[in-house]
Design a protein around this motif. Structure first.
Motif, short mmCIF file in Angstrom:
data_model
loop_
_atom_site.label_atom_id
_atom_site.label_comp_id
_atom_site.label_asym_id
_atom_site.label_seq_id
_atom_site.Cartn_x
_atom_site.Cartn_y
_atom_site.Cartn_z
N TYR A 32 0.88 -1.17 0.00
CA TYR A 32 0.00 0.00 0.00
C TYR A 32 0.91 1.21 0.00
O TYR A 32 1.88 1.26 0.76
CB TYR A 32 -0.88 0.07 1.24
N VAL A 33 0.58 2.17 -0.85
CA VAL A 33 1.33 3.42 -0.92
C VAL A 33 0.41 4.52 -0.43
O VAL A 33 -0.72 4.65 -0.89
CB VAL A 33 1.78 3.72 -2.37
N GLY A 34 0.89 5.31 0.51
CA GLY A 34 0.09 6.42 1.03
C GLY A 34 -0.27 6.22 2.48
O GLY A 34 -0.34 5.10 2.99
N LEU A 35 -0.48 7.33 3.14
CA LEU A 35 -0.67 7.34 4.58
C LEU A 35 -1.94 6.64 5.05
O LEU A 35 -1.91 5.83 5.97
CB LEU A 35 -0.64 8.77 5.10
N LYS A 36 -3.07 6.92 4.40
CA LYS A 36 -4.35 6.39 4.90
C LYS A 36 -4.39 4.86 4.85
O LYS A 36 -4.64 4.21 5.86
CB LYS A 36 -5.51 6.98 4.11
N GLN A 37 -4.12 4.28 3.68
CA GLN A 37 -4.17 2.82 3.56
C GLN A 37 -3.07 2.17 4.40
O GLN A 37 -3.30 1.13 5.00
CB GLN A 37 -4.00 2.40 2.11
N SER A 38 -1.89 2.79 4.43
CA SER A 38 -0.79 2.22 5.21
C SER A 38 -1.12 2.20 6.69
O SER A 38 -0.87 1.20 7.38
CB SER A 38 0.50 3.01 4.96
N THR A 39 -1.69 3.28 7.20
CA THR A 39 -2.05 3.37 8.62
C THR A 39 -3.10 2.31 8.96
O THR A 39 -2.98 1.62 9.98
CB THR A 39 -2.57 4.77 8.96
N GLU A 40 -4.10 2.16 8.11
CA GLU A 40 -5.15 1.17 8.35
C GLU A 40 -4.57 -0.25 8.37
O GLU A 40 -4.95 -1.07 9.20
CB GLU A 40 -6.24 1.29 7.30
N ALA A 41 -3.65 -0.53 7.45
CA ALA A 41 -3.05 -1.87 7.38
C ALA A 41 -2.19 -2.16 8.61
O ALA A 41 -2.23 -3.27 9.15
CB ALA A 41 -2.23 -2.01 6.10
N VAL A 42 -1.42 -1.17 9.06
CA VAL A 42 -0.60 -1.36 10.27
C VAL A 42 -1.51 -1.62 11.47
O VAL A 42 -1.28 -2.54 12.25
CB VAL A 42 0.33 -0.15 10.52
N ALA A 43 -2.54 -0.81 11.61
CA ALA A 43 -3.46 -0.96 12.74
C ALA A 43 -4.13 -2.33 12.75
O ALA A 43 -4.40 -2.89 13.82
CB ALA A 43 -4.50 0.15 12.72
N ALA A 44 -4.37 -2.89 11.56
CA ALA A 44 -5.04 -4.18 11.44
C ALA A 44 -4.07 -5.36 11.57
O ALA A 44 -4.49 -6.51 11.53
CB ALA A 44 -5.78 -4.26 10.11
N LYS A 57 6.55 -4.88 6.98
CA LYS A 57 7.48 -3.78 7.24
C LYS A 57 6.97 -2.51 6.58
O LYS A 57 6.12 -2.58 5.69
CB LYS A 57 8.89 -4.10 6.78
N ALA A 58 7.48 -1.39 7.05
CA ALA A 58 7.06 -0.09 6.53
C ALA A 58 8.27 0.70 6.06
O ALA A 58 9.37 0.57 6.61
CB ALA A 58 6.33 0.69 7.62
N TYR A 59 8.05 1.52 5.05
CA TYR A 59 9.06 2.44 4.54
C TYR A 59 8.52 3.85 4.71
O TYR A 59 7.35 4.10 4.41
CB TYR A 59 9.33 2.17 3.06
N VAL A 60 9.38 4.75 5.18
CA VAL A 60 8.96 6.12 5.47
C VAL A 60 9.99 7.09 4.91
O VAL A 60 11.19 6.86 5.04
CB VAL A 60 8.81 6.33 7.00
N THR A 90 4.93 9.43 1.04
CA THR A 90 5.29 9.61 2.45
C THR A 90 5.62 8.28 3.09
O THR A 90 6.60 8.15 3.82
CB THR A 90 4.14 10.30 3.21
N CYS A 91 4.78 7.27 2.83
CA CYS A 91 5.02 5.96 3.42
C CYS A 91 4.47 4.87 2.51
O CYS A 91 3.59 5.09 1.70
CB CYS A 91 4.40 5.87 4.81
N VAL A 92 5.07 3.69 2.68
CA VAL A 92 4.68 2.50 1.93
C VAL A 92 4.78 1.34 2.90
O VAL A 92 5.70 1.29 3.72
CB VAL A 92 5.65 2.25 0.75
N VAL A 93 3.84 0.41 2.82
CA VAL A 93 3.92 -0.79 3.64
C VAL A 93 3.91 -2.02 2.76
O VAL A 93 3.28 -2.04 1.70
CB VAL A 93 2.79 -0.87 4.69
N VAL A 94 4.64 -3.05 3.21
CA VAL A 94 4.64 -4.35 2.56
C VAL A 94 3.71 -5.23 3.37
O VAL A 94 3.88 -5.39 4.57
CB VAL A 94 6.06 -4.95 2.51
N LEU A 95 2.71 -5.78 2.69
CA LEU A 95 1.71 -6.60 3.38
C LEU A 95 2.21 -8.01 3.60
O LEU A 95 3.03 -8.52 2.84
CB LEU A 95 0.42 -6.62 2.55
N ILE A 96 1.70 -8.62 4.65
CA ILE A 96 2.07 -9.99 4.99
C ILE A 96 1.49 -10.93 3.95
O ILE A 96 0.42 -10.76 3.47
CB ILE A 96 1.56 -10.38 6.40
#
Length: 79
Positions: free
Chosen positions: A10-22, A27-30, A73-79
């Motif tokens: 996920y690229v972007g703050l909103k989707q990345s934040t939701e995925a981390v919270a869930a 891992k995350a890139y910032v 701003t941020c990117v997350v790699v999903l499990i």
């Protein structure tokens, strides 16, 4: 960054934040040049959820690593 190619991200703050919270993130890139008011709460959430954070110097570098033509701003790699 080879870790971002061919992976579900996920690229972007909103989707990345939701995925981390869930708890869906490996891992995350910032980007270090992101606005601290945006970056710091996201990094704090990652620490709370035990998600490793890897930093890029600029939003442009992070965006290019994701294969997009704009900064990120941020990117997350999903499990």
């Amino acid at each position: 960054m080879d870790d971002l190619k061919g992976r579900r991200t996920y690229v972007g703050l909103k989707q990345s934040t939701e995925a981390v919270a869930a708890g869906e993130v490996e891992k995350a890139y910032v980007a270090q040049d992101a606005d601290p008011r945006v970056r710091e709460p996201f990094v704090a959430l990652c620490k709370e959820k035990n998600v490793p954070v890897i930093y890029f110097d600029t939003k442009q570098q992070l965006g290019r690593a994701c294969g997009i033509d704009v900064g990120a701003t941020c990117v997350v790699v999903l499990i």
